[in-house]
Design a protein around this motif. Sequence first.
Motif, PDB file in Angstrom:
ATOM      1  N   GLY A   1       0.814  -1.208   0.000  1.00  0.00           N
ATOM      2  CA  GLY A   1       0.000   0.000   0.000  1.00  0.00           C
ATOM      3  C   GLY A   1       0.846   1.257   0.000  1.00  0.00           C
ATOM      4  N   ALA A   2       1.910   1.260   0.799  1.00  0.00           N
ATOM      5  CA  ALA A   2       2.798   2.420   0.845  1.00  0.00           C
ATOM      6  C   ALA A   2       3.497   2.636  -0.494  1.00  0.00           C
ATOM      7  CB  ALA A   2       3.828   2.244   1.959  1.00  0.00           C
ATOM      8  N   ALA A   3       3.873   1.548  -1.160  1.00  0.00           N
ATOM      9  CA  ALA A   3       4.522   1.671  -2.467  1.00  0.00           C
ATOM     10  C   ALA A   3       3.566   2.272  -3.488  1.00  0.00           C
ATOM     11  CB  ALA A   3       5.008   0.304  -2.936  1.00  0.00           C
ATOM     12  N   ARG A   4       2.303   1.940  -3.392  1.00  0.00           N
ATOM     13  CA  ARG A   4       1.322   2.520  -4.313  1.00  0.00           C
ATOM     14  C   ARG A   4       1.128   4.017  -4.051  1.00  0.00           C
ATOM     15  NH1 ARG A   4      -2.810  -2.685  -4.299  1.00  0.00           N
ATOM     16  NH2 ARG A   4      -1.808  -3.735  -6.069  1.00  0.00           N
ATOM     17  N   GLU A   5       1.236   4.424  -2.804  1.00  0.00           N
ATOM     18  CA  GLU A   5       1.206   5.860  -2.515  1.00  0.00           C
ATOM     19  C   GLU A   5       2.441   6.552  -3.084  1.00  0.00           C
ATOM     20  OE1 GLU A   5       0.969   6.487   1.676  1.00  0.00           O
ATOM     21  OE2 GLU A   5      -1.186   6.156   1.778  1.00  0.00           O
TER      22      GLU A   5
ATOM     23  N   VAL B   1       1.797  -0.809  -9.125  1.00  0.00           N
ATOM     24  CA  VAL B   1       2.559  -1.656  -8.207  1.00  0.00           C
ATOM     25  C   VAL B   1       1.724  -2.899  -7.930  1.00  0.00           C
ATOM     26  CG1 VAL B   1       3.731  -1.833  -5.992  1.00  0.00           C
ATOM     27  CG2 VAL B   1       3.635   0.379  -7.166  1.00  0.00           C
ATOM     28  N   VAL B   2       2.257  -4.045  -8.271  1.00  0.00           N
ATOM     29  CA  VAL B   2       1.541  -5.317  -8.165  1.00  0.00           C
ATOM     30  C   VAL B   2       2.070  -6.094  -6.972  1.00  0.00           C
ATOM     31  CG1 VAL B   2       1.117  -7.531  -9.309  1.00  0.00           C
ATOM     32  CG2 VAL B   2       1.083  -5.418 -10.640  1.00  0.00           C
ATOM     33  N   GLY B   3       1.166  -6.585  -6.136  1.00  0.00           N
ATOM     34  CA  GLY B   3       1.537  -7.434  -5.020  1.00  0.00           C
ATOM     35  C   GLY B   3       1.609  -8.890  -5.444  1.00  0.00           C
ATOM     36  N   TYR B   4       2.655  -9.547  -5.029  1.00  0.00           N
ATOM     37  CA  TYR B   4       2.876 -10.959  -5.380  1.00  0.00           C
ATOM     38  C   TYR B   4       1.713 -11.830  -4.906  1.00  0.00           C
ATOM     39  CZ  TYR B   4       5.983 -15.126  -5.762  1.00  0.00           C
ATOM     40  OH  TYR B   4       6.583 -16.319  -6.085  1.00  0.00           O
ATOM     41  N   ALA B   5       1.309 -11.659  -3.649  1.00  0.00           N
ATOM     42  CA  ALA B   5       0.206 -12.449  -3.112  1.00  0.00           C
ATOM     43  C   ALA B   5      -1.130 -12.009  -3.693  1.00  0.00           C
ATOM     44  CB  ALA B   5       0.172 -12.343  -1.585  1.00  0.00           C
ATOM     45  N   GLU B   6      -1.344 -10.698  -3.759  1.00  0.00           N
ATOM     46  CA  GLU B   6      -2.606 -10.189  -4.274  1.00  0.00           C
ATOM     47  C   GLU B   6      -2.839 -10.667  -5.704  1.00  0.00           C
ATOM     48  OE1 GLU B   6      -4.708  -5.932  -3.897  1.00  0.00           O
ATOM     49  OE2 GLU B   6      -3.001  -5.941  -5.272  1.00  0.00           O
ATOM     50  N   ALA B   7      -1.814 -10.625  -6.545  1.00  0.00           N
ATOM     51  CA  ALA B   7      -1.943 -11.077  -7.924  1.00  0.00           C
ATOM     52  C   ALA B   7      -2.312 -12.553  -7.989  1.00  0.00           C
ATOM     53  CB  ALA B   7      -0.646 -10.822  -8.691  1.00  0.00           C
ATOM     54  N   ALA B   8      -1.679 -13.362  -7.138  1.00  0.00           N
ATOM     55  CA  ALA B   8      -1.981 -14.795  -7.137  1.00  0.00           C
ATOM     56  C   ALA B   8      -3.417 -15.055  -6.715  1.00  0.00           C
ATOM     57  CB  ALA B   8      -1.017 -15.525  -6.206  1.00  0.00           C
TER      58      ALA B   8
ATOM     59  N   LYS C   1      -2.320   8.161 -12.092  1.00  0.00           N
ATOM     60  CA  LYS C   1      -2.060   8.229 -10.659  1.00  0.00           C
ATOM     61  C   LYS C   1      -3.219   8.966  -9.998  1.00  0.00           C
ATOM     62  CE  LYS C   1       0.218   8.343  -6.697  1.00  0.00           C
ATOM     63  NZ  LYS C   1       0.480   7.142  -5.887  1.00  0.00           N
ATOM     64  N   PRO C   2      -3.871   8.392  -8.975  1.00  0.00           N
ATOM     65  CA  PRO C   2      -4.991   9.086  -8.340  1.00  0.00           C
ATOM     66  C   PRO C   2      -4.545  10.344  -7.606  1.00  0.00           C
ATOM     67  CG  PRO C   2      -4.411   7.115  -7.097  1.00  0.00           C
ATOM     68  CD  PRO C   2      -3.615   7.077  -8.359  1.00  0.00           C
ATOM     69  N   THR C   3      -5.369  11.353  -7.676  1.00  0.00           N
ATOM     70  CA  THR C   3      -5.106  12.595  -6.933  1.00  0.00           C
ATOM     71  C   THR C   3      -6.017  12.716  -5.717  1.00  0.00           C
ATOM     72  OG1 THR C   3      -6.623  13.775  -8.401  1.00  0.00           O
ATOM     73  CG2 THR C   3      -4.292  13.796  -8.983  1.00  0.00           C
TER      74      THR C   3
ATOM     75  N   TYR D   1      -4.819   6.023  -2.444  1.00  0.00           N
ATOM     76  CA  TYR D   1      -3.457   5.924  -2.955  1.00  0.00           C
ATOM     77  C   TYR D   1      -2.971   7.212  -3.606  1.00  0.00           C
ATOM     78  CZ  TYR D   1      -3.863   1.006  -1.857  1.00  0.00           C
ATOM     79  OH  TYR D   1      -4.024  -0.179  -1.195  1.00  0.00           O
ATOM     80  N   ARG D   2      -3.584   8.325  -3.269  1.00  0.00           N
ATOM     81  CA  ARG D   2      -3.049   9.615  -3.709  1.00  0.00           C
ATOM     82  C   ARG D   2      -1.699   9.847  -3.035  1.00  0.00           C
ATOM     83  NH1 ARG D   2      -6.278  10.462   0.585  1.00  0.00           N
ATOM     84  NH2 ARG D   2      -5.662  12.023   2.134  1.00  0.00           N
ATOM     85  N   ARG D   3      -0.887  10.690  -3.618  1.00  0.00           N
ATOM     86  CA  ARG D   3       0.409  11.022  -3.027  1.00  0.00           C
ATOM     87  C   ARG D   3       0.189  11.831  -1.752  1.00  0.00           C
ATOM     88  NH1 ARG D   3       4.957  12.279  -5.779  1.00  0.00           N
ATOM     89  NH2 ARG D   3       4.427  10.526  -7.104  1.00  0.00           N
ATOM     90  N   PRO D   4       0.798  11.447  -0.627  1.00  0.00           N
ATOM     91  CA  PRO D   4       0.669  12.240   0.602  1.00  0.00           C
ATOM     92  C   PRO D   4       1.257  13.634   0.436  1.00  0.00           C
ATOM     93  CG  PRO D   4       1.537  10.046   1.068  1.00  0.00           C
ATOM     94  CD  PRO D   4       1.569  10.211  -0.417  1.00  0.00           C
ATOM     95  N   ALA D   5       0.801  14.564   1.256  1.00  0.00           N
ATOM     96  CA  ALA D   5       1.328  15.920   1.225  1.00  0.00           C
ATOM     97  C   ALA D   5       2.820  15.923   1.557  1.00  0.00           C
ATOM     98  CB  ALA D   5       0.566  16.799   2.220  1.00  0.00           C
TER      99      ALA D   5
END
Length: 247
Positions: A82-86, A92-99, A219-221, A225-229
């Motif tokens: 989740g942090a990587a997506r931010e 950003v694909v998660g190994y477990a989530e994708a499976a 990229k969401p605004t 998963y928007r970029r933090p301030a």
Amino acid sequence: MRILVANPNTSESVTERLLAVGRSAAAPGTDLVGATAPRGVPYISSRIEAQIGGAVLLETLAERAAGFDAVIVAAFGDPGLGAARELLDIPVVGYAEAAMVTALMLGRRFAVVTFTPAMEPWYQECIEANGLQGRSTGVRCLDRAFASIDSVQAEMEDHLVALAGRAIGEDGADVIVLGGAPLAGLAARVRDRVPVPCVDAMVAAVKQAEALVALRPAKPTVGNYRRPAAKPSTGLAPALARRLAEG
């Protein structure tokens, strides 16, 4: 298309295994590049180790992700996903989530089968974090010692096949997900010995990454998963500190 395969474990041999399996499944023109955590543990098997691995992962991505079209967080349990997506502007694909997402398209309920009971609580929480309790029969773990993370596939293949059979026969699993980066490539070897579809997480992650790049998502605004301030920091790795300061 260039995909960064970021392994939050410190085992270079596991990264090489992941790349070999991923390249065998990748489309022509897809280039997979590995990045192994410079510090941490050889393989993540607990919540503590996942937190450490996730933090190191963010440093790695801040330093290495420029010029890539997507990233795979290449550890089952998806530490730091989740942090990587931010942090990043690319998929950003998660190994477990994708499976697990792939397993949903192959059957009603899936089981995660892995090689050590140390991983069971963390993997179960990963299933729950993705809201998939109703589509999962749970996590089945071997309770046998193994000599090496590099040889665990060869050591445990027959036992993992037998455990998958129990998940199918006793738990009602329609799909088997082999959990753990050291098991990459095993699904192809045992597919004729397991009577339901068997998902290789690395193959699933590569194909999901390719699909997401083709979708060209923005990229969401707003939202999760928007970029933090922008925020100052102290003592962080320089590339990560700069990224946080940019907002």
